[in-house]
Scaffold this motif. Structure first.
Motif, short mmCIF file in Angstrom:
data_model
loop_
_atom_site.label_atom_id
_atom_site.label_comp_id
_atom_site.label_asym_id
_atom_site.label_seq_id
_atom_site.Cartn_x
_atom_site.Cartn_y
_atom_site.Cartn_z
N CYS A 11 8.54 1.19 -6.99
CA CYS A 11 7.61 2.03 -6.22
C CYS A 11 7.74 3.50 -6.59
O CYS A 11 6.73 4.22 -6.64
N ILE A 12 8.95 3.98 -6.86
CA ILE A 12 9.13 5.36 -7.32
C ILE A 12 8.36 5.55 -8.62
O ILE A 12 7.60 6.52 -8.77
N GLU A 13 8.54 4.64 -9.57
CA GLU A 13 7.84 4.76 -10.86
C GLU A 13 6.33 4.77 -10.66
O GLU A 13 5.63 5.56 -11.27
N TRP A 55 6.12 13.60 1.05
CA TRP A 55 5.03 12.60 1.00
C TRP A 55 5.32 11.52 -0.03
O TRP A 55 4.95 10.36 0.17
N ILE A 56 6.01 11.85 -1.13
CA ILE A 56 6.35 10.83 -2.12
C ILE A 56 7.37 9.86 -1.53
O ILE A 56 7.24 8.64 -1.69
N SER A 88 4.04 8.05 -11.22
CA SER A 88 3.11 8.00 -12.34
C SER A 88 1.68 8.31 -11.90
O SER A 88 0.90 8.87 -12.66
N VAL A 89 1.33 7.96 -10.67
CA VAL A 89 -0.02 8.25 -10.16
C VAL A 89 -0.18 9.73 -9.89
O VAL A 89 -1.20 10.31 -10.22
N GLN A 126 5.27 1.64 0.49
CA GLN A 126 4.92 0.63 -0.52
C GLN A 126 6.02 -0.42 -0.65
O GLN A 126 5.75 -1.59 -0.87
N ALA A 127 7.28 0.02 -0.50
CA ALA A 127 8.42 -0.90 -0.63
C ALA A 127 8.67 -1.68 0.66
O ALA A 127 9.50 -2.58 0.69
N ARG A 128 7.98 -1.32 1.72
CA ARG A 128 8.14 -1.96 3.04
C ARG A 128 9.58 -1.82 3.54
O ARG A 128 10.18 -2.77 4.04
#
Length: 192
Positions: free
Chosen positions: A183-185, A152-153, A189-190, A160-162
């Motif tokens: 986007c990974i960061e 899922w990550i 972080s979330v 998010q990065a398209r």
């Protein structure tokens, strides 16, 4: 006597916590292996102190009415002062091993840098991606490339990065790599 469990070495990598526990001082030879514990948290396991859940996840949860230690207990410690600690693992992913040097043995030695704690720089990531002729999602899921990114990550990062999950890693531009890095960061972080 006060409860004391001496941790000589610990490392968090991906969703795994590795501990090196001090062996009893009366064990004799210095070549006696230390207990090395691999705890996999989240969907797999939870740590409990008798009567108190340290982690709560529905698939791992042990109810107060359940037997103690749980039949799913993989690791159980009872200290001199009565404190009891249990690591439960209903899915049976956890391992407890006796090792001399846990960091030099698989599976720890085979893991890539942790996405949360030691993510590559953009330039390092771009250099690594440029050598890989594999779909970007498959590469992100490869724990020897970067550890701690699950399905899922990886999906969320690429959304998010398209960037399409089947795009070949080596075809990504530096700008796309920088976007993936950002986007990974953000995603880690979330959820971390």
């Amino acid at each position: 006597m006060e409860s004391l469990l001496l941790i000589l070495w610990r490392h968090l990598l991906a969703k795994l916590l590795y501990l090196l526990i001090e062996r009893e001082r009366t064990c004799g030879s210095n070549s006696t292996p230390h207990p090395s514990l691999r705890f996999q948290f989240g969907m797999a396991g939870a740590v409990y102190i008798k009567g108190v859940a340290v982690t709560k996840y529905k698939r791992s949860a042990v109810n107060d009415s359940d037997e103690w230690p749980s039949k799913y207990s993989k690791f159980f410690v009872q200290l001199d002062d009565g404190l009891e600690l249990s690591f439960t693992d209903k899915r049976r992913f956890a391992k407890v091993r006796l090792l001399e040097d846990p960091a030099s043995k698989p599976p720890i030695s085979e893991l890539g840098p942790d996405a949360l704690l030691e993510l590559m720089t953009v330039d390092e990531l771009h250099g690594s991606l440029s050598k890989k002729k594999i779909a970007i999602k498959a590469l992100l899921l490869d724990q020897s490339f970067v550890s701690g990114i699950g399905n899922w990550i990886a999906d969320e990062v690429l959304y998010q990065a398209r960037i399409h999950p089947l795009q070949i890693a080596s075809s990504l531009s530096r700008e796309s790599t920088a976007t993936i890095h950002k986007c990974i960061e953000e995603v880690i972080s979330v959820c971390g």
